[in-house]
Scaffold this active site. Structure first.
Site, mmCIF file in Angstrom:
data_model
loop_
_atom_site.group_PDB
_atom_site.id
_atom_site.type_symbol
_atom_site.label_atom_id
_atom_site.label_comp_id
_atom_site.label_asym_id
_atom_site.label_seq_id
_atom_site.Cartn_x
_atom_site.Cartn_y
_atom_site.Cartn_z
ATOM 1 N N ASP A 1 1.006 -1.237 -0.011
ATOM 2 C CA ASP A 1 0.284 -0.103 -0.365
ATOM 3 C C ASP A 1 0.833 0.784 -0.170
ATOM 4 O O ASP A 1 -0.005 2.060 -0.419
ATOM 5 C CB ASP A 1 -1.130 -0.142 0.995
ATOM 6 N N LYS B 1 -1.457 -5.557 4.292
ATOM 7 C CA LYS B 1 -2.463 -5.530 5.372
ATOM 8 C C LYS B 1 -1.916 -5.936 6.393
ATOM 9 O O LYS B 1 -0.755 -6.303 6.561
ATOM 10 C CB LYS B 1 -3.095 -6.700 4.153
HETATM 11 O O1 MRU Z 1 -7.862 -3.082 3.143
HETATM 12 P P1 MRU Z 1 -7.191 -3.062 1.405
HETATM 13 O O2 MRU Z 1 -8.368 -4.860 1.241
HETATM 14 O O3 MRU Z 1 -7.438 -1.908 0.414
HETATM 15 O O4 MRU Z 1 -5.775 -4.122 1.739
HETATM 16 C C1 MRU Z 1 -5.228 -4.935 0.366
HETATM 17 C C2 MRU Z 1 -3.909 -4.769 0.574
HETATM 18 O O5 MRU Z 1 -3.501 -4.579 1.017
HETATM 19 C C3 MRU Z 1 -3.698 -5.291 -0.499
HETATM 20 O O6 MRU Z 1 -1.984 -6.054 -0.491
HETATM 21 C C4 MRU Z 1 -1.965 -2.900 -1.048
HETATM 22 O O7 MRU Z 1 -3.415 -2.523 -1.254
HETATM 23 C C5 MRU Z 1 -2.253 -3.809 -2.723
HETATM 24 S S1 MRU Z 1 -2.961 -4.131 -3.903
HETATM 25 C C6 MRU Z 1 -2.114 -4.914 -5.229
#
Ligand code: MRU
Length: 362
Positions: free
Chosen positions: A246, A257
């Site tokens: 992220d 995550k």
């Molecule tokens: O809370 P989320 O579902 O938006 O978290 C998503 C993640 O942590 C993904 O691994 C990250 O955004 C990479 S997506 C290519």
């Protein structure tokens, strides 16, 4: 085979036919229901990000681009300055929905820069420029994902097991995804990888989304609870961990995550390479290290009541529910981007990506 993947997952973020609403597949209802929403009001556009109807760092960025275009269409005969002020305000409000994924503010910034350079144009041309920018963000993401998939594919071989956490597949991007890209590319090329998908508490992106996407694409996927990853590694069932990101800081510290850093610690212990896969739009050079990455905290109700018929914790209990954690760069084997594979020391290898802008490997 690409047609099969596309068929498995029609465009899940884009504009409706008339171009005046953002159309998304509501990811909060998967895998049980495939419901498409068409959104145009600021409050509902914000709510969709906050409630994870659209989620995954690159997908949130793509969505924010379309959202600003749809909102801009609602402008009347404002002056250039007034248009800009409205867009700045909408951009700030979209940004405020989720703080960790840098792709959101990155895409908003691209749209605002375009708005600034086009503010003096007649309304129709102004909107046309914004439309071109948001579709470019979408198209470029698809190209980046394809390149990431190819680089990632070079790190595995036929029959390997791969452990992944959360969802970094097509649903989280435009197509292919980042962490799931090499797996889907392998599937197209007849190279079979066996995937272990962490269910990913508390919002179950692994169970609801990763397992759903991979299963539909015909990939050999096994769902495990998060606390089973160590056993899978100890048993020698996985030869690599692939996760998304992220926000990647300049020193390689990576927010992803919640639970990702625990997977990385386990991988180090069991000698399994731990790879982070993401586009350069997820690298934040203005962020020196993980301590400077803002971490979203969410409602404790996600732990206590969500997914269950009955509350699974006592009324009034204290909660701690961070949506992301930071994996220390020392635990990361390599960061795979569309421009190449960065290895430690990351400050140098990441810096090189932006200096040259050219492809490189190692
Ligand atoms: O809370 P989320 O579902 O938006 O978290 C998503 C993640 O942590 C993904 O691994 C990250 O955004 C990479 S997506 C290519």
């Amino acid at each position: 085979m690409e047609a099969k993947l596309n068929q498995a997952l029609p465009d899940h973020v884009g504009l409706n036919g008339a171009g005046d609403r953002v159309r998304i597949l509501d990811q909060s209802r998967l895998p049980g229901r495939e419901i498409y929403l068409e959104l145009s009001r600021l409050e509902e556009l914000k709510e969709a990000i906050a409630a994870l109807r659209v989620r995954g760092a690159p997908a949130i960025g793509i969505y924010a681009g379309y959202a600003l275009y749809v909102l801009a269409r609602q402008l009347g005969d404002e002056t250039g300055e007034e248009r800009l002020a409205r867009l700045e305000d909408w951009g700030a409000q979209l940004n405020s929905t989720r703080p960790t994924a840098v792709n959101l503010s990155w895409a908003v910034r691209r749209m605002l820069d375009t708005a600034q350079s086009a503010a003096h144009l007649p309304r129709a041309e102004f909107l046309q420029r914004l439309l071109e920018e948001c579709t470019a963000i979408h198209r470029e993401d698809a190209e980046m994902c394809r390149a990431i998939a190819q680089y990632g594919f070079s790190l595995v071989k036929d029959g390997d097991g791969v452990l992944t956490h959360c969802n970094a597949g097509p649903l989280a991007t435009s197509q292919y995804g980042t962490a799931l890209g090499p797996i889907l590319l392998g599937q197209e090329r007849g190279i079979r990888l066996r995937v272990f998908a962490d269910e990913t508490r508390p919002l179950l992106q692994g169970a609801r989304l990763t397992a759903w996407e991979l299963h539909r694409a015909g990939v050999d996927v096994t769902l495990i609870c998060d606390n089973m990853a160590g056993m899978v590694m100890k048993n020698g069932w996985v030869q690599a961990c692939f996760v998304g990101c992220d926000r990647v800081a300049a020193n390689g510290d990576t927010a992803n995550k919640i639970g990702t850093s625990s997977v990385a610690v386990l991988a180090k212990h069991y000698g399994v390479p731990f790879y982070v896969l993401g586009p350069t739009s997820t690298i934040d050079l203005s962020c020196p290290d993980g301590d400077h990455i803002p971490i979203e905290e969410r409602s404790g109700e996600e732990l206590r009541t969500q997914w269950y018929k009955e509350p699974m914790a006592p009324e009034g209990i204290k909660f701690f529910n961070p949506a992301f954690d930071v994996t220390d760069h020392s635990l990361i084997t390599a960061i795979v981007t569309e421009r190449g594979i960065c290895r430690p020391p990351f400050r140098e290898s990441i810096g090189k990506l932006f200096l040259s802008g050219a492809d490189h490997d190692d």
